[in-house]
Motif scaffolding. Structure first.
Motif, PDB file in Angstrom:
ATOM      1  N   GLN A 162       5.473 -66.985 -22.824  1.00 57.50           N
ATOM      2  CA  GLN A 162       4.847 -67.955 -21.916  1.00 57.50           C
ATOM      3  C   GLN A 162       4.308 -69.140 -22.706  1.00 57.50           C
ATOM      4  O   GLN A 162       3.592 -68.975 -23.694  1.00 57.50           O
ATOM      5  CB  GLN A 162       3.722 -67.297 -21.125  1.00 57.50           C
ATOM      6  CG  GLN A 162       3.219 -68.141 -19.967  1.00 57.50           C
ATOM      7  CD  GLN A 162       2.289 -67.350 -19.062  1.00 57.50           C
ATOM      8  OE1 GLN A 162       1.508 -66.527 -19.526  1.00 57.50           O
ATOM      9  NE2 GLN A 162       2.374 -67.592 -17.759  1.00 57.50           N
ATOM     10  N   SER A 202       8.146 -69.843 -18.693  1.00 57.10           N
ATOM     11  CA  SER A 202       8.155 -68.388 -18.859  1.00 57.10           C
ATOM     12  C   SER A 202       9.565 -67.827 -19.005  1.00 57.10           C
ATOM     13  O   SER A 202      10.498 -68.247 -18.303  1.00 57.10           O
ATOM     14  CB  SER A 202       7.492 -67.699 -17.662  1.00 57.10           C
ATOM     15  OG  SER A 202       6.199 -68.206 -17.448  1.00 57.10           O
ATOM     16  N   LEU A 230       3.817 -62.753 -12.962  1.00 53.55           N
ATOM     17  CA  LEU A 230       4.259 -64.110 -13.297  1.00 53.55           C
ATOM     18  C   LEU A 230       5.041 -64.684 -12.125  1.00 53.55           C
ATOM     19  O   LEU A 230       5.867 -63.982 -11.523  1.00 53.55           O
ATOM     20  CB  LEU A 230       5.157 -64.104 -14.549  1.00 53.55           C
ATOM     21  CG  LEU A 230       4.501 -63.744 -15.888  1.00 53.55           C
ATOM     22  CD1 LEU A 230       5.562 -63.650 -16.977  1.00 53.55           C
ATOM     23  CD2 LEU A 230       3.443 -64.781 -16.265  1.00 53.55           C
TER      24      LEU A 230
END
Length: 243
Positions: A162, A202, A230
């Motif tokens: 990330q 990501s 996420l």
């Protein structure tokens, strides 16, 4: 580039000499020295004119080829007329134009065939280099923690990457590490069979995904066994349509 020019120059000289000898045998009434002078004056002039065209543009620019070839032909004719007068003491007739055209075509064809082949070969080499680069996937990655300690991680044990400001965070076995490599670069280096980019910031290891579900805002989310989630960007939703 210099080697390419020398090779094509040598081929042009040899081929035009052979053609001059063939014309001498067929015609018989033209001095061999005169034919050599004509062949090399025209051939080298056309060759020189075409060598002024950048290699990258040569194979795909017929207009430049014709323009440079015509200029070389005219210059070669001038050299042949003047040279023949001084060397042999006799003026050439305008019938020289016919063999001159032939020799100029020979020079252009040799030049074009040789450089077209090189252009195609160079394109193939570029493709091969890209393919070879594409097979060199990351297996280990050098990281550091917040204290500056360095760790070598097996990418198979990494849960996700990330982006965070100037660095990229690497998450593995409940711990967080830092690397300077961007998400964009990682997306090219990681094995796409295991690592999917789900957002511009990501990349996840699909081996660690526990489920994919929607949150309260109806956004699709990646869920990990430890409860971490996420978001999946709209641009990457197609990856999960069959899940």
């Amino acid at each position: 580039m210099q080697n390419r020019l020398l090779i094509s120059l040598f081929i042009t000289l040899v081929f035009n000499t052979l053609i001059a000898a063939l014309l001498f045998l067929l015609l018989g009434n033209i001095d061999f020295g005169a034919l050599l002078l004509i062949s090399h004056s025209i051939g080298l002039s056309v060759f020189g004119a075409n060598s002024l065209i950048p290699f990258e543009q040569y194979a795909n620019n017929i207009t430049k080829i014709l323009w440079h070839s015509l200029t070389g032909l005219l210059f070669g004719l001038l050299v042949a007329f003047i040279g023949h007068h001084f060397i042999f003491g006799v003026d050439l007739t305008y019938s020289i134009i016919y063999p001159a055209l032939f020799f100029s075509v020979v020079a252009v064809v040799i030049f074009w065939l040789y450089f077209s082949r090189l252009d195609n070969q160079e394109a193939l080499d570029k493709i091969k280099r890209k393919l070879n680069t594409g097979h060199k996937k990351l297996h280990w990655i050098k990281t550091a923690d917040s204290k500056g300690n360095v760790f070598l991680l097996n990418v198979k044990e990494i849960e996700y990457f990330q982006a965070q400001q100037k660095y990229t965070c690497v998450y593995s076995k409940g711990k967080e590490y830092l690397i300077a490599t961007s998400i964009k670069v990682l997306s090219l280096q990681l094995d796409a069979n295991y690592f999917w980019q789900i957002h511009r910031s990501s990349i996840v290891n699909i081996s660690f995904i526990s489920r994919v579900s929607k949150n309260e805002q109806n956004k699709l989310m990646i869920c990990f066994p430890n409860g971490k989630t996420l978001p999946i960007s709209r641009n990457y939703l197609h990856l999960f349509k069959k899940m």
